[in-house]
Enzyme design. Sequence first.
Site, PDB file in Angstrom:
ATOM      1  N   SER A  85      -2.937  -3.616  -2.242  1.00 18.73           N
ATOM      2  CA  SER A  85      -2.362  -2.744  -1.203  1.00 18.73           C
ATOM      3  C   SER A  85      -3.489  -2.026  -0.477  1.00 18.73           C
ATOM      4  CB  SER A  85      -1.430  -1.715  -1.848  1.00 18.73           C
ATOM      5  OG  SER A  85      -1.196  -0.680  -0.908  1.00 18.73           O
TER       6      SER A  85
ATOM      7  N   HIS B 149      -0.908  -6.350   0.881  1.00 17.37           N
ATOM      8  CA  HIS B 149       0.318  -5.552   0.892  1.00 17.37           C
ATOM      9  C   HIS B 149       0.145  -4.379   1.856  1.00 17.37           C
ATOM     10  CE1 HIS B 149       3.915  -3.786  -1.110  1.00 17.37           C
ATOM     11  NE2 HIS B 149       3.276  -2.621  -1.059  1.00 17.37           N
TER      12      HIS B 149
ATOM     13  N   ASP C 245       1.729  -0.954   3.215  1.00 15.66           N
ATOM     14  CA  ASP C 245       2.676   0.118   2.896  1.00 15.66           C
ATOM     15  C   ASP C 245       3.012   0.902   4.146  1.00 15.66           C
ATOM     16  OD1 ASP C 245       3.234   0.063   0.031  1.00 15.66           O
ATOM     17  OD2 ASP C 245       1.059   0.303  -0.175  1.00 15.66           O
TER      18      ASP C 245
ATOM     19  N   MET D 232       5.011   3.777   5.941  1.00 14.42           N
ATOM     20  CA  MET D 232       5.665   5.048   5.603  1.00 14.42           C
ATOM     21  C   MET D 232       5.894   5.869   6.859  1.00 14.42           C
ATOM     22  SD  MET D 232       3.250   6.078   2.417  1.00 14.42           S
ATOM     23  CE  MET D 232       2.948   4.958   1.040  1.00 14.42           C
TER      24      MET D 232
ATOM     25  N   HIS E 153       5.893  -3.544   3.043  1.00 18.81           N
ATOM     26  CA  HIS E 153       6.827  -2.743   2.240  1.00 18.81           C
ATOM     27  C   HIS E 153       7.284  -1.584   3.123  1.00 18.81           C
ATOM     28  CE1 HIS E 153       7.016   0.221  -1.447  1.00 18.81           C
ATOM     29  NE2 HIS E 153       8.198  -0.014  -0.942  1.00 18.81           N
TER      30      HIS E 153
ATOM     31  N   MET F 256       8.884   1.591   3.810  1.00 19.71           N
ATOM     32  CA  MET F 256       9.393   2.865   3.301  1.00 19.71           C
ATOM     33  C   MET F 256       9.779   3.699   4.515  1.00 19.71           C
ATOM     34  SD  MET F 256       6.495   3.263   0.372  1.00 19.71           S
ATOM     35  CE  MET F 256       5.444   2.055   1.158  1.00 19.71           C
TER      36      MET F 256
ATOM     37  N   MET G 277       9.945  -0.742  -7.800  1.00 19.04           N
ATOM     38  CA  MET G 277       8.985   0.361  -7.712  1.00 19.04           C
ATOM     39  C   MET G 277       8.763   0.920  -9.110  1.00 19.04           C
ATOM     40  SD  MET G 277       7.906   0.558  -4.677  1.00 19.04           S
ATOM     41  CE  MET G 277       6.789   1.918  -5.055  1.00 19.04           C
TER      42      MET G 277
ATOM     43  N   GLY H 237       5.458   6.555  -1.897  1.00 19.47           N
ATOM     44  CA  GLY H 237       4.890   7.568  -1.008  1.00 19.47           C
ATOM     45  C   GLY H 237       3.382   7.693  -1.098  1.00 19.47           C
ATOM     46  N   PHE H 238       2.846   7.426  -2.275  1.00 22.23           N
ATOM     47  CA  PHE H 238       1.411   7.620  -2.470  1.00 22.23           C
ATOM     48  C   PHE H 238       0.819   6.575  -3.406  1.00 22.23           C
ATOM     49  CE2 PHE H 238       3.550  11.614  -1.716  1.00 22.23           C
ATOM     50  CZ  PHE H 238       2.823  12.128  -0.645  1.00 22.23           C
ATOM     51  N   GLY H 239      -0.439   6.270  -3.169  1.00 22.55           N
ATOM     52  CA  GLY H 239      -1.178   5.440  -4.111  1.00 22.55           C
ATOM     53  C   GLY H 239      -1.668   6.312  -5.260  1.00 22.55           C
ATOM     54  N   GLY H 240      -2.132   5.658  -6.313  1.00 23.79           N
ATOM     55  CA  GLY H 240      -2.793   6.366  -7.399  1.00 23.79           C
ATOM     56  C   GLY H 240      -1.888   7.135  -8.346  1.00 23.79           C
TER      57      GLY H 240
ATOM     58  N   ASP I  65       5.315  -2.665  -8.114  1.00 25.48           N
ATOM     59  CA  ASP I  65       4.478  -1.877  -7.216  1.00 25.48           C
ATOM     60  C   ASP I  65       4.382  -0.430  -7.687  1.00 25.48           C
ATOM     61  OD1 ASP I  65       3.067  -0.894  -5.055  1.00 25.48           O
ATOM     62  OD2 ASP I  65       4.700  -1.132  -3.607  1.00 25.48           O
ATOM     63  N   GLY I  66       3.152  -0.006  -7.989  1.00 25.98           N
ATOM     64  CA  GLY I  66       2.910   1.381  -8.370  1.00 25.98           C
ATOM     65  C   GLY I  66       2.298   1.491  -9.758  1.00 25.98           C
ATOM     66  N   GLY I  67       1.073   1.970  -9.823  1.00 24.39           N
ATOM     67  CA  GLY I  67       0.420   2.162 -11.114  1.00 24.39           C
ATOM     68  C   GLY I  67       0.092   0.884 -11.855  1.00 24.39           C
TER      69      GLY I  67
ATOM     70  N   GLY J 249      -2.994  -1.027  -5.588  1.00 23.35           N
ATOM     71  CA  GLY J 249      -3.796  -0.341  -4.574  1.00 23.35           C
ATOM     72  C   GLY J 249      -5.067   0.221  -5.155  1.00 23.35           C
ATOM     73  N   SER J 250      -4.946   1.364  -5.855  1.00 23.76           N
ATOM     74  CA  SER J 250      -6.153   2.031  -6.361  1.00 23.76           C
ATOM     75  C   SER J 250      -6.886   1.195  -7.404  1.00 23.76           C
ATOM     76  CB  SER J 250      -5.802   3.413  -6.913  1.00 23.76           C
ATOM     77  OG  SER J 250      -4.690   3.349  -7.757  1.00 23.76           O
TER      78      SER J 250
HETATM   79  C1  DX5 Z   1       3.425   3.482  -3.115  1.00 23.68           C
HETATM   80  C2  DX5 Z   1       3.112   2.154  -2.520  1.00 23.68           C
HETATM   81  C3  DX5 Z   1       2.204   1.305  -3.299  1.00 23.68           C
HETATM   82  C4  DX5 Z   1       0.828   1.905  -3.492  1.00 23.68           C
HETATM   83  C5  DX5 Z   1       0.362   1.426  -4.815  1.00 23.68           C
HETATM   84  O1  DX5 Z   1       4.389   4.084  -2.344  1.00 23.68           O
HETATM   85  O2  DX5 Z   1       4.297   1.404  -2.322  1.00 23.68           O
HETATM   86  O3  DX5 Z   1       2.105   0.002  -2.744  1.00 23.68           O
HETATM   87  O4  DX5 Z   1      -0.099   1.509  -2.514  1.00 23.68           O
HETATM   88  O5  DX5 Z   1      -0.770   2.134  -5.154  1.00 23.68           O
HETATM   89  P1  DX5 Z   1      -1.275   2.151  -6.666  1.00 23.68           P
HETATM   90  O6  DX5 Z   1      -1.506   0.730  -7.074  1.00 23.68           O
HETATM   91  O7  DX5 Z   1      -2.544   2.957  -6.571  1.00 23.68           O
HETATM   92  O8  DX5 Z   1      -0.220   2.821  -7.483  1.00 23.68           O
HETATM   93 ZN    ZN Z   2       4.029  -0.705  -1.656  1.00 25.51          ZN
END
Ligand code: DX5
Ligand code: ZN
Length: 218
Positions: free
Chosen positions: A8, A33, A35, A37, A66, A68, A137, A142-145, A175-177, A197-198
């Site tokens: 991502s 990917h 994101d 928003m 994706h 959102m 999800m 909403g956020f990475g990391g 997706d996420g963590g 992502g991160s």
């Molecule tokens: C969160 C996003 C994810 C995000 C994942 O809302 O949908 O795609 O970029 O980031 P990580 O992998 O850092 O959780």
């Molecule tokens: Zn995403």
Amino acid sequence: MKPLLAPSILSANFANLEVDIRAAEKGGADYFHLDIMDGHFVPNISFGPWIAKQMKAITEVPLDAHLMITNPREYIPKFIDAGVEIIYPHMEASYDVYRTVQLIVDHGAKAGITLNPATSISTVEGVLDLIDSVLLMSVCPGFGGQKFIPSTIRKITDLRTLLNEHKPEVRIAVDGGVTLENIGSLRNAGADFFIAGSAVFKAPDIEQRVREMKETMR
Ligand code: DX5
Ligand code: ZN
């Protein structure tokens, strides 16, 4: 089904995006990917179809988006025209989600449906005939990391059972963590499309991290 890894770009360096893209490409990224928003559906604002268009101009790696956003139907054609292959709207974004998914298919892209952590997997049955994948999800969007929500594992297992019964070719995306540490167990649970992502873009060596994650998820 061969598992796929989609870094991502939300966690990439936007002041120098191409450098990060090239590194992830070299490691073997299967998708990028995006994101999207809108500051309404989630408490953050990212970017629009123009980034998809610019990405498309510099990479052969396919893109997934994706969404959102509260008004997905207004933007779906724009993302598909920009070259996005898979569109993931949210189940929670519209009461008439079948119409949203139908629009994606009619425009010639692959449709995935996204479920927030508290949304039940039984909701996918209503759109199953139109979709190629379900995106679970594993954080609140909403956020990475953010930290992976452990109950997602059970959700993957249950969804795999449901899909195997009705439409086994549907992919399960997470997706996420998602990290190098948990990607193996997510794979074992039955997921086959991993968004990170991160874990990818904050790694000391992006190319190597993509390679390691791909080796671990096999
Ligand atoms: C969160 C996003 C994810 C995000 C994942 O809302 O949908 O795609 O970029 O980031 P990580 O992998 O850092 O959780
Ligand atoms: Zn995403």
